[in-house]
Design a protein around this motif. Structure first.
Motif, PDB file in Angstrom:
ATOM      1  N   ASN A   1      41.826 -34.781   3.445  1.00 28.28           N
ATOM      2  CA  ASN A   1      40.659 -33.943   3.733  1.00 28.28           C
ATOM      3  C   ASN A   1      39.934 -34.365   5.005  1.00 28.28           C
TER       4      ASN A   1
ATOM      5  N   ARG B   1      32.003 -31.965  -8.112  1.00 24.72           N
ATOM      6  CA  ARG B   1      33.359 -31.416  -8.215  1.00 24.72           C
ATOM      7  C   ARG B   1      34.413 -32.528  -8.060  1.00 24.72           C
TER       8      ARG B   1
ATOM      9  N   ASP C   1      41.560 -33.062 -13.349  1.00 23.41           N
ATOM     10  CA  ASP C   1      42.466 -32.882 -12.223  1.00 23.41           C
ATOM     11  C   ASP C   1      41.988 -31.697 -11.388  1.00 23.41           C
ATOM     12  N   PHE C   2      42.693 -31.434 -10.321  1.00 26.01           N
ATOM     13  CA  PHE C   2      42.279 -30.396  -9.373  1.00 26.01           C
ATOM     14  C   PHE C   2      42.103 -29.046 -10.053  1.00 26.01           C
ATOM     15  N   TRP C   3      43.063 -28.670 -10.902  1.00 24.40           N
ATOM     16  CA  TRP C   3      43.064 -27.319 -11.472  1.00 24.40           C
ATOM     17  C   TRP C   3      41.961 -27.149 -12.501  1.00 24.40           C
ATOM     18  N   ILE C   4      41.810 -28.170 -13.384  1.00 30.23           N
ATOM     19  CA  ILE C   4      40.723 -28.099 -14.378  1.00 30.23           C
ATOM     20  C   ILE C   4      39.376 -28.035 -13.651  1.00 30.23           C
TER      21      ILE C   4
ATOM     22  N   ALA D   1      38.826 -26.946 -10.661  1.00 33.94           N
ATOM     23  CA  ALA D   1      38.668 -25.642 -10.001  1.00 33.94           C
ATOM     24  C   ALA D   1      38.260 -24.582 -11.025  1.00 33.94           C
ATOM     25  N   LEU D   2      38.893 -24.618 -12.200  1.00 31.76           N
ATOM     26  CA  LEU D   2      38.537 -23.647 -13.248  1.00 31.76           C
ATOM     27  C   LEU D   2      37.099 -23.862 -13.705  1.00 31.76           C
TER      28      LEU D   2
ATOM     29  N   GLN E   1      34.684 -25.145 -11.974  1.00 31.69           N
ATOM     30  CA  GLN E   1      33.776 -24.675 -10.926  1.00 31.69           C
ATOM     31  C   GLN E   1      33.738 -23.148 -10.901  1.00 31.69           C
ATOM     32  N   GLY E   2      34.923 -22.550 -11.095  1.00 33.09           N
ATOM     33  CA  GLY E   2      35.001 -21.090 -11.099  1.00 33.09           C
ATOM     34  C   GLY E   2      34.131 -20.474 -12.165  1.00 33.09           C
TER      35      GLY E   2
END
Lengths: 529, 305
Positions: free
Chosen positions: B75, B244, B252-255, B257-258, B260-261
């Motif tokens: 990043n 986040r 993990d990244f996906w959980i 992201a969900l 946060q979504g």
């Protein structure tokens, strides 16, 4: 200073010599006066903020497509496919552009409440990627989140239960792709378009397909009629894929295509001399060249290979476009040509080229004799528009050690192809008719492809077809510095020095031939007028 | 008030002049706290010596004590100095851990905002931290133009800056609200902010806890460009990004992201009224092991009872 376009040098007495790649090493050769050397264009400026550009491309698609956010909805089935380890070459510095795009797509999917997401490496019949290669392509964050859940997969073209027959084209080509992709509400395909051959309908119709589908365009007839397969609008390979793309579209399968182009910044600073013109080499460049080439001569090939394969390219993103496949691809082609196209006047009798340590199919592996053939006669020969750089009946001199070395893990069927097929014939048509089916359906090769990291049994045949147009066009091929036995098996000749090679070539093209040298990589494409 | 007149042994002008009795003598300005002069700590000799200490002593020591896993270096691979690294703060270990985790191109040109009242209250401490960490004094308890100006000067000189916008170490393991000074400095200095989440240091050396070896994670987020935004917007984005990152480390990244979504990213600073969240996150509590559970552990309940 603005990046300079490609340059054609006419060799005269003052000319210092030309760098030839020679596998995991280099040669400095003096070409005859009057020869011309084509240098690639300098790297064009990379986009300053790739993340913002990705976001912008997803929000403002090209062609008949809605913005990505409008295509995502709660409860949908989403498949994200991406190019495999064969792109780009060498592997790009972290972060790989695929990882940045995939993360952005996943963030948007999460915001839209999409939970049924699967990622597929679009291997077609290529080898499965290793964990490190997958991590590099999609990034650690995505890998750690998706792989343990079984949601990051590698396309298996031999898993009959996970293939879906879509239909046939108007000329009877069968279209079969991954069932997961075919039954998804949306396929998002993430491309790295290193050369003009990549992308378009070839992404899904080839990357996610099976042997049943591939054999309709990965064959001798198609390749001989692709003039060249790097020129989308004159490539039968692409025409076939475009027909298949239409079948996929007509079947109601939605694809959101994302294509990216990179600049020519292929080598890191310590190898800067590799992308400079020889007369512009500084003291540092000359010292680096001497130190590198001398030490490489004393280095065992396996060590030199591992050093070169650890090189990461500082490629910069020059464009990203997303949306409808064909509209996206046309824009991509413009951007690829903006970096790579060099206009050249007329053909020559002899074409020379130095082949580097890596091609699309030997990343982290050995460039075996069949891949040497494929890189020279397949890829580099075909990097043209209009007509080849060498005339019909001309001679190709390519520099590479061409050792009789194979990687038994990645290329098992290549070994048998070399020993059993090429010993009988080097004629692509004969090989195709007599041996292809047997290798394509061999259960042991299929087992190694599905469970190990092996290229599919039929893959060496495709490599041979890749050079079919060049074989058809050329009068002779000479491997400079190559193993004579290997050259003979491939149906070529070997020469130990450039003078020997030119002497041998004179039997085909006369005693005062014209000569063109491709100073590549970095890659470029010649538009021959 | 009594005045004593100290007479010089030598006559003026050879000796020191006497201060007239009717003229108020100004209180000497303290040279400690926010007034401590730190320019010397950013000179080349200091930097060279500090680089040796950081690379050959601090980093190996941190490896032994905190076994850090570093995430998100991709990043910041294209980020350019000056950068403000904004991290949560749970322990004195955070600063050496963060400095050790930075890529080399940032590591040796990064100053650290340290509490003027705590790290610069005594001369030996001020010298020590200025030298070891390139610390600069930041006034935590009041608005200080000098702290602000010094931080800006550091950034204008092309240095990166580590700031802990929580203002101090967490007393209980939960995150604290971010303060706005960070956004002011970023805006005026034109520096991008890299949110950083540090996990695991509270368990090793939290405030009021005894030392215990452990594992840590340092997660660098994508840089935030403060230009054209209000300080309030900036600080709430930095805080949300750190939350986040914390979620990504915990899951993990996906959980994450969900979460946060759907607006469900767990907050580092737990709402005091949310006793269920408090109850279910005992690993962050300093008295976790000692505490006797009076109630049986219940499954997590999403809605208020």
């Amino acid at each position: 200073m603005a990046p300079r376009p490609g340059f054609i040098l006419n060799v005269d007495k003052s000319y210092p010599g030309t760098l030839f790649w020679h596998g995991e090493g280099f040669r400095l050769e003096k070409l005859p006066e009057g020869s011309r050397v084509i240098y690639p264009p300098e790297p064009i400026d990379a986009l300053a903020d790739p993340i913002a550009e990705i976001s912008d491309a997803l929000d403002n698609p090209v062609g008949d497509s809605k913005p990505l956010d409008a295509l995502l909805f709660r409860g949908m089935k989403l498949t994200i496919a991406f190019d495999d380890v064969s792109l780009p070459l060498p592997q790009m510095e972290s972060p790989d552009i695929r990882s940045l795009i995939i993360e952005e797509v996943l963030e948007r999917a999460a915001r839209a409440g999409v939970t049924d997401v699967e990622l597929i490496a679009a291997l077609a019949l290529h080898r499965r990627m290793t964990e490190a290669e997958l991590r590099h392509a999609v990034g650690d964050r995505v890998y750690d989140a998706f792989y343990p859940r079984g949601l990051l997969k590698q396309h298996d073209a031999e898993d009959r239960t996970n293939l879906e027959f879509i239909g046939t084209t108007e000329i009877g080509e069968e279209v079969e792709i991954s069932k997961r992709a075919a039954t998804s509400d949306l396929i998002i395909y993430v491309n790295i378009n290193l050369v003009s051959m990549d992308g378009g309908h070839k992404s899904v119709a080839t990357g996610l397909s099976s042997y049943r589908s591939l054999r309709h365009h990965h064959n001798v007839k198609t390749m001989v009629h692709s003039r060249s397969f790097m020129d989308r609008h004159n490539s039968e390979l692409h025409s076939s894929n475009w027909r298949m793309g239409k079948v996929i579209k007509d079947a109601g399968i939605k694809i959101f295509q994302i294509e990216t182009t990179l600049n020519n910044n292929t080598f890191p600073d310590q190898f800067a001399f590799l992308q400079k013109r020889e007369w512009e080499w500084s003291f540092k460049d000359r010292a680096t060249f001497l130190a590198t080439s001398k030490s490489l001569k004393a280095t065992p090939p396996w060590l030199a290979r591992s050093i070169f394969h650890s090189v990461r390219s500082p490629y910069g993103l020059t464009s990203i476009q997303a949306g409808e496949v064909e509209a996206v691809h046309e824009r991509t082609l413009e951007n690829v040509y903006k970096q790579q196209l060099v206009r050249v006047q007329g053909q020559s009798d002899i074409l020379t080229m130095g082949l580097p340590f890596v091609g699309p199919y030997n990343v982290n592996s050995i460039m075996n004799p069949i891949l040497v053939y494929c890189l020279g006669l397949g890829y580099f020969f075909n990097m043209y528009k209009n007509k080849p750089l060498v005339r019909k009946g001309g001679v190709l001199i390519m520099s590479h050690p061409a050792r009789n070395e194979f990687d038994p893990v990645f290329h098992p069927s290549y070994i048998d192809f070399y020993e059993n097929v090429l010993s009988e014939s080097t004629d692509p048509k004969v090989i195709e008719e007599k041996f292809e089916e047997q290798y394509a359906t061999d259960p042991w090769y299929i087992h190694l492809y599905r469970t190990g990291n092996a290229y599919h049994g039929v893959h060496p045949f495709y490599m041979w077809y890749w050079g079919a147009h060049a074989l058809d066009h050329l009068g002779a091929v000479i491997i400079l510095g190559g193993d004579p036995k290997v050259a003979k098996r491939l149906g070529f000749m070997a020469a130990s020095t450039m003078n020997d090679a030119l002497e041998m070539a004179s039997h085909y093209v006369g005693s005062s031939p014209t000569l063109t040298h491709l100073h590549t990589p970095p890659l470029f494409m010649s538009e021959v007028e | 008030m009594k005045f004593s007149i100290k007479r010089s042994k030598l006559p003026f002008p050879l000796g020191k002049p006497n201060w007239p009795i009717d003229v108020d003598k100004p209180t000497p300005r303290s040279k400690l706290g926010a007034n401590f002069e730190t320019d010397w700590s950013r000179t080349y000799p200091s930097r060279a010596l500090r680089a040796l200490i950081t690379d050959f002593i601090t980093r190996p020591a941190i490896e032994v004590v905190a076994s850090p896993t570093i995430y998100g270096l991709d990043n910041i691979s294209n980020a350019e100095s000056p950068i403000i690294f904004a991290a949560n703060h749970a322990s004195h270990l955070d600063t050496p851990l963060l400095l050790s985790s930075l890529p080399e191109r940032f590591r040796h040109k990064t100053a650290v905002g340290a509490g003027a009242d705590y790290f610069f209250d005594k001369r030996y401490k001020a010298i020590l931290w200025s030298f070891l960490l390139a610390a600069i004094p930041i006034e935590r308890n009041k608005v200080s133009r000098r702290s602000h100006d010094l931080a800006l000067k550091v950034i204008e000189d092309g240095w990166n800056l580590v700031l802990f916008p929580e203002g101090g170490r967490t007393p209980d393991g939960f995150g604290q609200e971010f303060k706005g000074g960070l956004a002011q400095i970023a805006l005026k200095g034109g520096a991008k902010i890299v949110p950083v989440h540090i996990a695991g240091t509270y368990e090793i050396l939290g405030k009021g806890r005894s030392f215990k070896r452990g594992e840590t994670a340092v997660y660098f987020g994508r840089p935030i460009d403060p230009a054209g935004r209000s300080t309030k917007e900036i600080i709430s984005e930095v805080e949300a990004r750190v939350d986040r990152l914390a979620d990504e480390v915990a899951n993990d990244f996906w959980i994450a992201a969900l979460n946060q979504g759907s607006g469900a990213t767990p907050k580092r600073n737990v709402d005091e009224k949310d006793w269920i969240a408090d109850w279910n996150r005992p690993r962050y509590r300093s008295d976790a092991k000692k505490r006797t559970k009076r109630w049986p552990r219940l499954p997590i309940i999403d809605k208020p009872i």
